[in-house]
Design a protein around this motif. Sequence first.
Motif, PDB file in Angstrom:
ATOM      1  N   ASP B 217       0.836  -1.186   0.000  1.00 15.80           N
ATOM      2  CA  ASP B 217       0.000   0.000   0.000  1.00 15.80           C
ATOM      3  C   ASP B 217       0.874   1.240   0.000  1.00 15.80           C
ATOM      4  O   ASP B 217       0.553   2.241  -0.609  1.00 15.80           O
ATOM      5  CB  ASP B 217      -0.879   0.015   1.250  1.00 15.80           C
ATOM      6  CG  ASP B 217      -1.679  -1.254   1.358  1.00 15.80           C
ATOM      7  OD1 ASP B 217      -2.501  -1.503   0.475  1.00 15.80           O
ATOM      8  OD2 ASP B 217      -1.449  -2.033   2.317  1.00 15.80           O
ATOM      9  N   TYR B 218       1.996   1.141   0.734  1.00 16.29           N
ATOM     10  CA  TYR B 218       2.938   2.262   0.798  1.00 16.29           C
ATOM     11  C   TYR B 218       4.304   1.780   0.348  1.00 16.29           C
ATOM     12  O   TYR B 218       4.627   0.604   0.487  1.00 16.29           O
ATOM     13  CB  TYR B 218       3.042   2.817   2.229  1.00 16.29           C
ATOM     14  CG  TYR B 218       1.791   3.522   2.657  1.00 16.29           C
ATOM     15  CD1 TYR B 218       1.673   4.902   2.518  1.00 16.29           C
ATOM     16  CD2 TYR B 218       0.725   2.803   3.204  1.00 16.29           C
ATOM     17  CE1 TYR B 218       0.508   5.557   2.897  1.00 16.29           C
ATOM     18  CE2 TYR B 218      -0.436   3.442   3.585  1.00 16.29           C
ATOM     19  CZ  TYR B 218      -0.543   4.814   3.430  1.00 16.29           C
ATOM     20  OH  TYR B 218      -1.682   5.451   3.809  1.00 16.29           O
ATOM     21  N   THR B 232       2.265   6.675  -0.893  1.00 12.58           N
ATOM     22  CA  THR B 232       1.489   5.500  -1.257  1.00 12.58           C
ATOM     23  C   THR B 232       2.125   4.885  -2.492  1.00 12.58           C
ATOM     24  O   THR B 232       2.779   5.572  -3.283  1.00 12.58           O
ATOM     25  CB  THR B 232       0.028   5.868  -1.590  1.00 12.58           C
ATOM     26  OG1 THR B 232       0.053   6.799  -2.662  1.00 12.58           O
ATOM     27  CG2 THR B 232      -0.667   6.468  -0.393  1.00 12.58           C
TER      28      THR B 232
END
Lengths: 645, 254
Positions: B217-218, B232
Amino acid sequence: MQKNRCESQITDLFTRQNKEKAISGIWLGTALVAVITIILILGFLLKEGLPAILEIGIPAFIFNEIWTPTSETPSYGIYSLIIGTILVTIGAIAIAVPLGIGSAIFIAEVAPPKFREAVKPAIELLAGIPSVVYGFFGLVVLTHWLRISLDLSSGATWLAGSIILGIMALPTIVSVSEDAISSVPKDFRSASLALGATRWQTITGVLIPSALSGITAAIILGLGRAIGETMAVLMVTGNAAIIPDPIYNILSPIRTLTATLGIEMGEVAIGSTHYHALFGMALVLLLITLIVNLSATVILARIREGQIGSSRAPFLSHDHQNQIKSILLLVILAGLCLFSYQVVGIFGIAILTAILALCYGGLRILSRQSKEKIAFAIVTSATALVLFALVAIIFDIVSNGLPAITWEFLTEGPRNLGRSGGIFPAIIGTLYLVIGAIAIALPIGVGAAIYLNEYTLEGRLTRIIRAGNDLLNGTPSIVFGLFGFAFLVIFVGLGVSLLAGQITLTLMILPTIIRTSEEALKSVPDSLRHGSLALGATRWHTILRVVLPAAAPGILTGTILGIGRAAGETAPLLFTAVVFSKRYLPTSVFEPVMALPYHLFILATNVPGADTQKYGTALVLLVLVTGIYAVAILMRRHAQKTVRW
Amino acid sequence: MKQQNNALETQTLNLYYGSTQALIDVDIQIPKNKVTALIGPSGCGKSTLLRCFNRMNDLIPDCSLSGSILYHGEEITGRSTDVVELRKRIGMVFQQPNPFPKSIYENVIYGPKVHGMKDRKELDAIAEKSLKGAAIWEEVKDRLHDAARGLSGGQQQRLCIARTLSVDPDIILMDEPCSALDPIATAKIENLITELKEEYTVVIVTHNMQQAARVSDYTGFMYMGRLIEFDTTSVIFERPKEELTENYITGRFG
Ligand SMILES: Nc1ncnc2c1ncn2[C@@H]1O[C@H](COP(=O)(O)OP(=O)(O)OP(=O)(O)O)[C@@H](O)[C@H]1O
Ligand SMILES: [Mg+2]
């Protein structure tokens, strides 16, 4: 013209092939020496021993506990001697295993790396101290100390034997188990710590189980050394052929199979029932070591199998393992109880119970961090104890021996049964023995290694050769002595002579040389061989010019270890080569010689009032042998540091 | 409020191996219940940073650090931190699968046992739960007592993940967990990682750009000991702010 050249090339080829065949035949011959020797040993023990066993009857021989071969009505039962051997070994193991593994843990995992760098080679060096030196220390210092502090009539006891054998086995056990523990992949350590295990939990939960086969091998090596040891036990156990009463009385004198052989073989009338019974006894001793080695091999194989993964059911199911653990714990507890009772009396048991209760309570309450601290403290003290024992022995011998070392002592023959004069003939005799043994063992050993590693594929023959080599390696040194006497001295007719001693020592150090040479050859990468072969060099040429030079440091290390072992051995020489007091050097190989270890042995056991000379001889022997070992260790380190392939 | 959402956070973290500096002023916030990827060229300090979080750097002689590392807002660099407890909360999966030379079952229950659990039934339940959690239960349930080293590489790695799950951590650190595996085994582990974030915070170091894009996600991009950019994953891969980052992910540098 053209045709001619072709033909000559082809004849060339033929001779070259024949030459290769001849060379490989020679190496096969050397490889078979070990096998032939072990067969000869077995053959001679059977030939000389079996008739006596049959005459006495197997049950009466093995299970009768009365050994009085020289009385009016002789009795030849070796039961008490077998028990003696087993008891002394158990005691030694009980001392050496916890201390040895504790120290190995400390050195590998707890101590700072600098300590490890310094202590590891020192401990390896101590593995080379000759057994007669340990025996001497045991006789002069340990038994004396036991007699005074425990108020005994004599300190020569089962306990003394076990302590000395335990100390003797320690360097090997520490060094081999330390290797095993520190060669566990770092990954396992990280994985365990990353799960939140403490260092101590990591050691007991992952490192030791992973190193189990190495640690087991270490214990077995120690066990083998203890069972087969002659001189040290002979000097400190009192040698009364009785079964301790009660059986756990560790303060009773005791007598082992090896000691009996060492004491009686020299004085027995050749050809008498007694003489043959001694060979029967050697046969039993050989069988016992054989059984120990065999079961060890099986256990090791199963442990390794269990770790690598196999379709077979695990060696022991989980529940069984737990059962075995509790049984072991009970046995140890019982042993501790009996020990403390025997030594301190009923008080001992009370104290022991208190300590145990404290431990148990502590284990319940303490956090695992505190447990770790306590455990580290325990392994630290184990190491301190081991180092203390070894340093004490060396210090005692050096400080008492130095005053004896004079020019006269080193360069003159003994006078007045060694009470004055020097040990020059003994030094020279030992040198002669060692040089001769190495001169024979080196070509044979390296040849055998070349055959095993370079000239043949693994198959039935190599397995037989290796098995023979292992058997020979596990054979107690006193058995070599008996064999040398029966075969070389009597059968071949060499008499008690330098040559007989050299050959006996050769046979004894051969397995070490074969094994280390083979390892050295194995570590030479195939690419080197292929490079040479691809240039059209013959196999022999490749070995001679490429492989052997690359393997030389390893082979040399093995050779030096062999020299050290040969220089310190007494038992194989007792009946084959040595005499006690001889003023002159031998003029031929058919004359007997003096040797340092034997000289020390006789001075210590048979000549009252030669204290300085005893210590002086012990010091010279110690320096000689550990010096040889130091060279081997330094060479190996050097080889490890220089560029790896 | 913001802090609560960060499972891990560093502030001006500097780390030295002897006299060479491996991390320079690293400030990073690892969000809870997300997968965070660390990317960057070899030797830039990804593993070093990862090892800070569970204090595995303690094992490296003469490694020293300054700055602070917060675990759920709590400082963990101090002497008083209970490292053993910390490592229980923050699990780690290594590059090479490293199951212990024990049976599959013993591998999974090693952690709980170390933390004092004795009851066999409980241990059995944990073993099953962890192995299921690591998506390997079906493959090994009939041979739990076989040696773990007999499993394939991919299975071994999932076993190691199960072993990590067994002590019920809340963060899982993974250092190139797939680099020793084939594409099929890799796919299985990637699926697993996306499932894991339901319950755990995952930090993964990877050299594989697609993998970072797929699972995380990051993403943080590191270069020569510095954290160059953190955002992100879609931002990092689609419109990075730094030129260095762009060059790296488009493969325009060595
Ligand atoms: N134990 C150590 N002792 C000394 N220096 C180290 C140690 N571990 C790593 N380093 C150095 O620290 C720097 C960062 O190393 P690190 O292993 O964190 O890089 P990385 O980003 O994980 O690289 P890779 O992608 O190759 O795994 C490197 O320059 C490395 O040489
Ligand atoms: Mg790395």
